[in-house]
Design an enzyme around this catalytic site. Structure first.
Site, PDB file in Angstrom:
ATOM      1  N   ARG A 103      -0.744   0.740   0.006  1.00  3.58           N
ATOM      2  CA  ARG A 103       0.015  -0.382   0.580  1.00  3.58           C
ATOM      3  C   ARG A 103       1.389  -0.341  -0.076  1.00  3.58           C
ATOM      4  NH1 ARG A 103      -1.502  -6.672   1.535  1.00  3.58           N
ATOM      5  NH2 ARG A 103      -2.502  -5.633   3.278  1.00  3.58           N
ATOM      6  N   HIS A 130       0.360  -1.997  10.220  1.00  3.25           N
ATOM      7  CA  HIS A 130      -0.834  -2.464   9.494  1.00  3.25           C
ATOM      8  C   HIS A 130      -2.072  -2.083  10.332  1.00  3.25           C
ATOM      9  CE1 HIS A 130      -3.282  -4.443   6.714  1.00  3.25           C
ATOM     10  NE2 HIS A 130      -2.985  -5.703   6.926  1.00  3.25           N
ATOM     11  N   GLN A 133      -5.744  -3.627   9.833  1.00  3.58           N
ATOM     12  CA  GLN A 133      -5.960  -4.972  10.372  1.00  3.58           C
ATOM     13  C   GLN A 133      -6.335  -4.907  11.853  1.00  3.58           C
ATOM     14  OE1 GLN A 133      -5.695  -8.067   8.591  1.00  3.58           O
ATOM     15  NE2 GLN A 133      -6.765  -8.736  10.435  1.00  3.58           N
ATOM     16  N   ASP A 218       1.709 -14.120  13.265  1.00 10.37           N
ATOM     17  CA  ASP A 218       1.747 -13.734  11.851  1.00 10.37           C
ATOM     18  C   ASP A 218       2.889 -14.532  11.214  1.00 10.37           C
ATOM     19  OD1 ASP A 218       1.396 -12.354   9.450  1.00 10.37           O
ATOM     20  OD2 ASP A 218       2.267 -10.476  10.156  1.00 10.37           O
ATOM     21  N   CYS A 258      -3.755 -12.453  11.090  1.00 13.03           N
ATOM     22  CA  CYS A 258      -4.256 -11.528  10.069  1.00 13.03           C
ATOM     23  C   CYS A 258      -4.441 -12.202   8.715  1.00 13.03           C
ATOM     24  CB  CYS A 258      -3.328 -10.322   9.948  1.00 13.03           C
ATOM     25  SG  CYS A 258      -1.669 -10.717   9.348  1.00 13.03           S
ATOM     26  N   ARG A 287     -12.557  -6.840   8.193  1.00 21.58           N
ATOM     27  CA  ARG A 287     -11.822  -5.822   7.426  1.00 21.58           C
ATOM     28  C   ARG A 287     -12.823  -4.968   6.648  1.00 21.58           C
ATOM     29  NH1 ARG A 287      -6.538  -6.694   6.129  1.00 21.58           N
ATOM     30  NH2 ARG A 287      -6.705  -4.537   5.422  1.00 21.58           N
TER      31      ARG A 287
HETATM   32  N1  NVA Z   1       3.358  -9.157   8.181  1.00 21.21           N
HETATM   33  C1  NVA Z   1       2.681  -9.526   6.964  1.00 21.21           C
HETATM   34  C2  NVA Z   1       1.241  -9.142   7.019  1.00 21.21           C
HETATM   35  C3  NVA Z   1       0.444  -9.509   5.788  1.00 21.21           C
HETATM   36  C4  NVA Z   1      -0.975  -9.050   5.846  1.00 21.21           C
HETATM   37  C5  NVA Z   1       3.375  -8.862   5.783  1.00 21.21           C
HETATM   38  O1  NVA Z   1       3.719  -7.677   5.892  1.00 21.21           O
HETATM   39  O2  NVA Z   1       3.582  -9.518   4.770  1.00 21.21           O
HETATM   40  N1   CP Z   2      -4.375  -9.391   6.242  1.00 21.78           N
HETATM   41  C1   CP Z   2      -4.181  -8.765   5.079  1.00 21.78           C
HETATM   42  O1   CP Z   2      -3.908  -7.574   5.016  1.00 21.78           O
HETATM   43  O2   CP Z   2      -4.360  -9.550   3.984  1.00 21.78           O
HETATM   44  P1   CP Z   2      -4.002  -9.182   2.472  1.00 21.78           P
HETATM   45  O3   CP Z   2      -2.511  -9.134   2.356  1.00 21.78           O
HETATM   46  O4   CP Z   2      -4.621 -10.310   1.672  1.00 21.78           O
HETATM   47  O5   CP Z   2      -4.615  -7.854   2.122  1.00 21.78           O
END
Ligand code: NVA
Ligand code: CP
Length: 302
Positions: A103, A130, A133, A218, A258, A287
């Site tokens: 990540r 992502h 997800q 989101d 998500c 997940r």
């Molecule tokens: N769009 C959000 C998703 C978090 C799971 C981010 O990248 O922070």
């Molecule tokens: N939806 C998601 O990826 O959550 P986290 O940021 O908690 O991993």
């Protein structure tokens, strides 16, 4: 050949459906307490440059439940965080583990890592995508309503990493995707082929949700955009998903997010907590199951 999972486009439609089917099956065997330890002796390295609850817990729990182990690697404790090149880190870490999950910020970082890795690399969120997800979300839709093919999904909000992954999912699985975002916040136009008439970008949430089978959103400011939070709150005014907006969707439409959610910003508290419409907790749980299926697929490519 090593298979990586950097975006949904790394899978064919059949493979994606196969992973979703396996996820549903693994969920059942997990609940019946009859899952075989198919990852016995396998190790997953988890590199996190951004925060996480769901992704970390689901990958780590999933690996453990199937007999394997997961290593949490944070930039504050690794040489990668002190500037060791991605290419060197990839070659070193992949000689010691069976799978790597990353990540991070730039999508190009996971691409560079994958290029030099001798084991499969999974994108666990970048600024651009992502895909993990989406596996859970497609599984969740399938469990509640059956196949998503031919359905209409409305994306309300930022043209962000989640939106880009919904675009990929729509192209692979053939469903309509109406994207409503404020001017200046549209997703990557390069993702949408000119021949694709399933995906439409608009600026009116009411228009986007019309007859939708699924409405999803989101946060307005993603990780790494915290300094834009106030400006975005203003720019996204009118993009709250609530019961009133859901009225324009089909009567049995589902709501997805998500998570984490910002109640009162992109989604109302009442809608998020309305268990007759909102399936956010199932999405979160899935997940676990979807990623177990993904890891099984990557460790044993057909
Ligand atoms: N769009 C959000 C998703 C978090 C799971 C981010 O990248 O922070
Ligand atoms: N939806 C998601 O990826 O959550 P986290 O940021 O908690 O991993």
């Amino acid at each position: 050949m090593i298979r990586h999972f950097l975006t949904l486009r790394d899978l064919s439609k059949d493979e994606l459906n196969q992973i979703i089917d396996l996820a549903i099956e693994m969920k059942a065997t997990h609940k019946a307490n009859i899952q075989e330890p198919i990852f016995n002796g396998k190790v997953l390295a988890m590199i996190f440059d951004k925060s996480s609850t769901r992704t970390r817990v689901s990958f780590e729990a999933g690996m453990t439940q199937l007999g394997g182990a997961a290593l949490f690697l944070s930039p504050s404790d690794t040489q990668l965080g002190r500037g060791e090149p991605i290419e060197d880190s990839a070659r070193v870490i992949s000689r010691m583990v069976d799978l790597i999950m990353i990540r991070t910020f730039d999508h190009s970082s996971v691409e560079r890592f994958a290029k030099f890795s001798s084991v499969p690399v999974i994108n666990a969120l970048t600024d651009d995508y992502h895909p993990c997800q989406l596996l859970a979300d497609i599984q969740t839709y399938a469990e509640h309503r059956g196949s998503i093919e031919g359905k209409t999904v409305a994306w309300i909000g930022d043209g962000n990493n989640m939106c880009n992954s919904w675009i990929n999912a729509a192209s692979i699985l053939n469903f309509k995707l109406n994207i409503a975002c404020p001017v200046g916040y549209a997703p990557k136009s390069t993702l949408i082929s000119r021949k694709n008439n399933l995906i439409r970008i608009m600026h009116d949430p009411n228009l986007a949700v019309k007859n939708a089978d699924l409405v999803t959103t989101d946060v307005f400011a993603s990780m790494g955009q915290e300094d834009q939070q106030q400006a975005r709150l203003k720019d996204f005014s009118g993009f709250l998903v609530d019961h009133a907006l859901m009225k324009s969707a089909k009567s049995d439409a589902l709501f997805m997010h998500c998570l984490p959610a910002h109640r009162g910003e992109e989604v109302s508290e009442e809608l998020l907590e309305d268990q007759t419409i909102s399936v956010v907790w199932d999405e979160a749980e899935n997940r676990l199951h979807a990623q177990k299926a993904l890891m099984a697929f990557l460790l044993n490519p057909t």
